[in-house]
Design a protein around this motif. Structure first.
Motif, mmCIF file in Angstrom:
data_model
loop_
_atom_site.group_PDB
_atom_site.id
_atom_site.type_symbol
_atom_site.label_atom_id
_atom_site.label_comp_id
_atom_site.label_asym_id
_atom_site.label_seq_id
_atom_site.Cartn_x
_atom_site.Cartn_y
_atom_site.Cartn_z
ATOM 1 N N LYS A 187 0.940 -1.191 0.121
ATOM 2 C CA LYS A 187 0.138 -0.084 -0.127
ATOM 3 C C LYS A 187 0.844 1.317 -0.095
ATOM 4 O O LYS A 187 0.463 2.468 -0.613
ATOM 5 N N ASN A 188 2.003 1.270 0.438
ATOM 6 C CA ASN A 188 3.016 2.598 0.601
ATOM 7 C C ASN A 188 3.628 2.656 -0.782
ATOM 8 O O ASN A 188 4.625 3.582 -0.664
ATOM 9 N N GLN A 189 3.661 1.509 -1.516
ATOM 10 C CA GLN A 189 4.377 1.805 -2.806
ATOM 11 C C GLN A 189 3.661 2.427 -3.930
ATOM 12 O O GLN A 189 2.738 2.003 -4.430
ATOM 13 N N LYS A 190 3.671 3.639 -4.136
ATOM 14 C CA LYS A 190 2.971 4.686 -4.993
ATOM 15 C C LYS A 190 3.995 5.324 -6.024
ATOM 16 O O LYS A 190 5.033 5.636 -5.515
ATOM 17 N N THR A 191 3.368 5.519 -7.022
ATOM 18 C CA THR A 191 4.231 6.434 -8.108
ATOM 19 C C THR A 191 2.902 7.500 -8.655
ATOM 20 O O THR A 191 1.855 7.519 -8.047
ATOM 21 N N SER A 192 3.385 8.334 -9.267
ATOM 22 C CA SER A 192 2.557 9.393 -9.909
ATOM 23 C C SER A 192 1.281 9.008 -10.883
ATOM 24 O O SER A 192 0.361 9.429 -11.092
ATOM 25 N N SER A 193 1.673 7.602 -11.270
ATOM 26 C CA SER A 193 0.710 6.995 -12.241
ATOM 27 C C SER A 193 -0.011 5.687 -11.737
ATOM 28 O O SER A 193 -1.074 5.242 -12.132
ATOM 29 N N THR A 194 0.885 4.837 -10.509
ATOM 30 C CA THR A 194 0.201 3.732 -10.176
ATOM 31 C C THR A 194 0.280 3.633 -8.781
ATOM 32 O O THR A 194 1.175 4.249 -8.114
ATOM 33 N N HIS A 195 -0.610 2.761 -8.218
ATOM 34 C CA HIS A 195 -0.602 2.430 -6.818
ATOM 35 C C HIS A 195 -1.042 0.906 -6.635
ATOM 36 O O HIS A 195 -1.441 0.149 -7.737
ATOM 37 N N TYR A 196 -1.113 0.351 -5.500
ATOM 38 C CA TYR A 196 -1.503 -0.904 -5.356
ATOM 39 C C TYR A 196 -2.564 -1.196 -4.376
ATOM 40 O O TYR A 196 -2.483 -0.361 -3.508
ATOM 41 N N LYS A 197 -3.527 -1.895 -4.806
ATOM 42 C CA LYS A 197 -4.611 -2.411 -4.030
ATOM 43 C C LYS A 197 -4.406 -3.779 -3.238
ATOM 44 O O LYS A 197 -4.320 -4.724 -3.890
ATOM 45 N N VAL A 198 -4.627 -3.822 -1.951
ATOM 46 C CA VAL A 198 -4.445 -4.917 -1.453
ATOM 47 C C VAL A 198 -5.897 -5.312 -0.676
ATOM 48 O O VAL A 198 -6.483 -4.661 0.233
ATOM 49 N N THR A 199 -6.204 -6.481 -1.144
ATOM 50 C CA THR A 199 -7.594 -6.999 -0.621
ATOM 51 C C THR A 199 -7.325 -8.539 -0.041
ATOM 52 O O THR A 199 -6.695 -9.439 -0.767
ATOM 53 N N ALA A 225 -5.113 -15.351 2.840
ATOM 54 C CA ALA A 225 -4.740 -15.074 1.466
ATOM 55 C C ALA A 225 -4.877 -13.733 1.118
ATOM 56 O O ALA A 225 -6.096 -12.986 1.814
ATOM 57 N N TYR A 226 -4.250 -12.868 0.647
ATOM 58 C CA TYR A 226 -4.149 -11.530 0.192
ATOM 59 C C TYR A 226 -4.104 -11.160 -1.322
ATOM 60 O O TYR A 226 -3.313 -12.298 -1.993
ATOM 61 N N VAL A 227 -4.603 -10.679 -1.992
ATOM 62 C CA VAL A 227 -4.355 -10.321 -3.379
ATOM 63 C C VAL A 227 -3.919 -8.600 -3.446
ATOM 64 O O VAL A 227 -4.454 -7.980 -2.741
ATOM 65 N N VAL A 228 -2.718 -8.603 -4.052
ATOM 66 C CA VAL A 228 -2.166 -7.145 -4.452
ATOM 67 C C VAL A 228 -2.369 -6.969 -5.989
ATOM 68 O O VAL A 228 -1.642 -7.740 -6.767
ATOM 69 N N ALA A 229 -2.985 -5.936 -6.107
ATOM 70 C CA ALA A 229 -3.295 -5.631 -7.762
ATOM 71 C C ALA A 229 -2.842 -4.310 -8.009
ATOM 72 O O ALA A 229 -3.202 -3.366 -7.329
ATOM 73 N N GLN A 230 -1.868 -4.025 -8.989
ATOM 74 C CA GLN A 230 -1.597 -2.845 -9.329
ATOM 75 C C GLN A 230 -2.712 -2.096 -10.180
ATOM 76 O O GLN A 230 -3.482 -2.495 -11.172
ATOM 77 N N GLU A 231 -2.932 -0.859 -9.950
ATOM 78 C CA GLU A 231 -3.750 -0.019 -10.587
ATOM 79 C C GLU A 231 -3.041 1.109 -11.068
ATOM 80 O O GLU A 231 -2.347 1.760 -10.520
#
Length: 316
Positions: free
Chosen positions: A228-240, A249-255
């Protein structure tokens, strides 16, 4: 000249002894004096103290049991044989008034003995050493994780293994160790309907670990939440958090921020007891491709089904 009845002058010439007077008893010698009596030349000298009688041991019999003490027993407090006393430490910082080195030696010996005893207790499991047995259930080490993986859900999503001229697709590696067994499998995919002019590729990276010494549960969630703390100007991660596979179990998806994209990156992490499993899907498609990138939700379901089938195989 002296007057009769007065004390002789200590600074005058020696006086002759006077003969005894009729009717006056002669002076008697002091029975407690040491040696002949000497007349003090000074009239105010202190008289000689009588000597104290020597202390002797009590006679045998009732007196001995009535509380008598001899020099030997009084000094030694009753420890050791009669007349033989332990050496006393010297006075000063190391003696009785300063605590004594003997006291320090005794304390040091007690500490060492306690440390040895505690070491034996902990080494034998006393007091509860906190050591746990690895909770691996029926999971088994696989030298070839690719052979033990379920790729059917991926094939059903219209993907196939890409041909490799070197014959190295898929690739696998493994390592067996008393602390942790590790297994990996990497597969290079392409859409089933892709053509030579259709540039589109996908990669599946899978790892499985059998933790034999350390419980991975306390750190498992934090591993994926950190995205969740890994962000750029165009992307971030959603953890579910997802259910239906393993203990957690956890899913990490780049958005992407505010625009469509031509790539996808999804991670599925599963923990089942002391077994951890992770599979990562990475896909790219050109803008002219007839096979667009799958959505994150579609990829998540595909990875979950593949993980469930693979974990079943690892437990056989």
């Amino acid at each position: 000249m002296s007057i009769p009845g007065e004390s002789p002058n200590p600074y005058g010439p020696p006086q002759q002894p006077q003969p005894p007077q009729p009717g006056v008893p002669a002076p008697q010698p002091n029975p407690y004096s040491q040696g002949p009596q000497q007349q003090s030349p000074y009239p105010y000298a202190q008289p000689t103290m009588p000597a104290m009688p020597a202390v002797t041991a009590p006679p045998p019999g009732p007196a001995a049991s009535a509380g008598w003490s001899t020099p030997e027993t009084a000094a030694g407090g009753g420890y050791g044989p009669m007349g033989v006393q332990p050496p006393m430490p010297p006075a000063g910082p190391g003696g009785p008034s300063g605590g004594g080195k003997g006291w320090l030696w005794a304390l040091g010996g007690a500490v060492v003995a306690s440390a040895v005893w505690a070491g034996v207790v902990f080494s034998t499991g006393g007091f509860g050493s906190g050591k746990k047995e690895a909770d691996l259930g029926t999971y088994q080490y696989a030298s070839d994780l690719c052979a033990s993986s379920d790729f059917t859900p991926i094939e059903n999503a219209s993907f196939k293994e890409k041909d490799s001229t070197s014959g190295s697709n898929p690739q696998h590696s493994s390592s067996k160790d008393p602390a942790m067994d590790s297994m990996t499998c990497n597969v290079d995919y392409e859409p089933s309907t892709s053509s030579s002019s259709d540039y589109s590729s996908a990669w599946l990276y899978t790892t499985a670990y059998l933790h034999r010494k350390t419980d991975p549960a306390p750190e498992f969630k934090a591993t994926y939440m950190s995205y969740k703390n890994q962000k750029t100007s165009s992307t971030h991660y959603k953890v579910t958090k997802v259910s239906g596979v393993g203990d957690e179990a956890y899913v990490v998806a780049q958005e992407y921020e505010g625009s469509s994209n031509s790539s996808a990156y999804v991670i599925l992490g599963v923990r089942d007891g002391w077994m951890t499993y992770q599979t990562t899907w990475s896909q790219y498609a050109s803008t002219s491709s007839n096979n667009p990138v799958k959505s994150n939700s579609e990829i998540t379901e595909m990875l979950k089904e593949s993980a469930k089938g693979t974990l079943e195989k690892l437990q056989k």
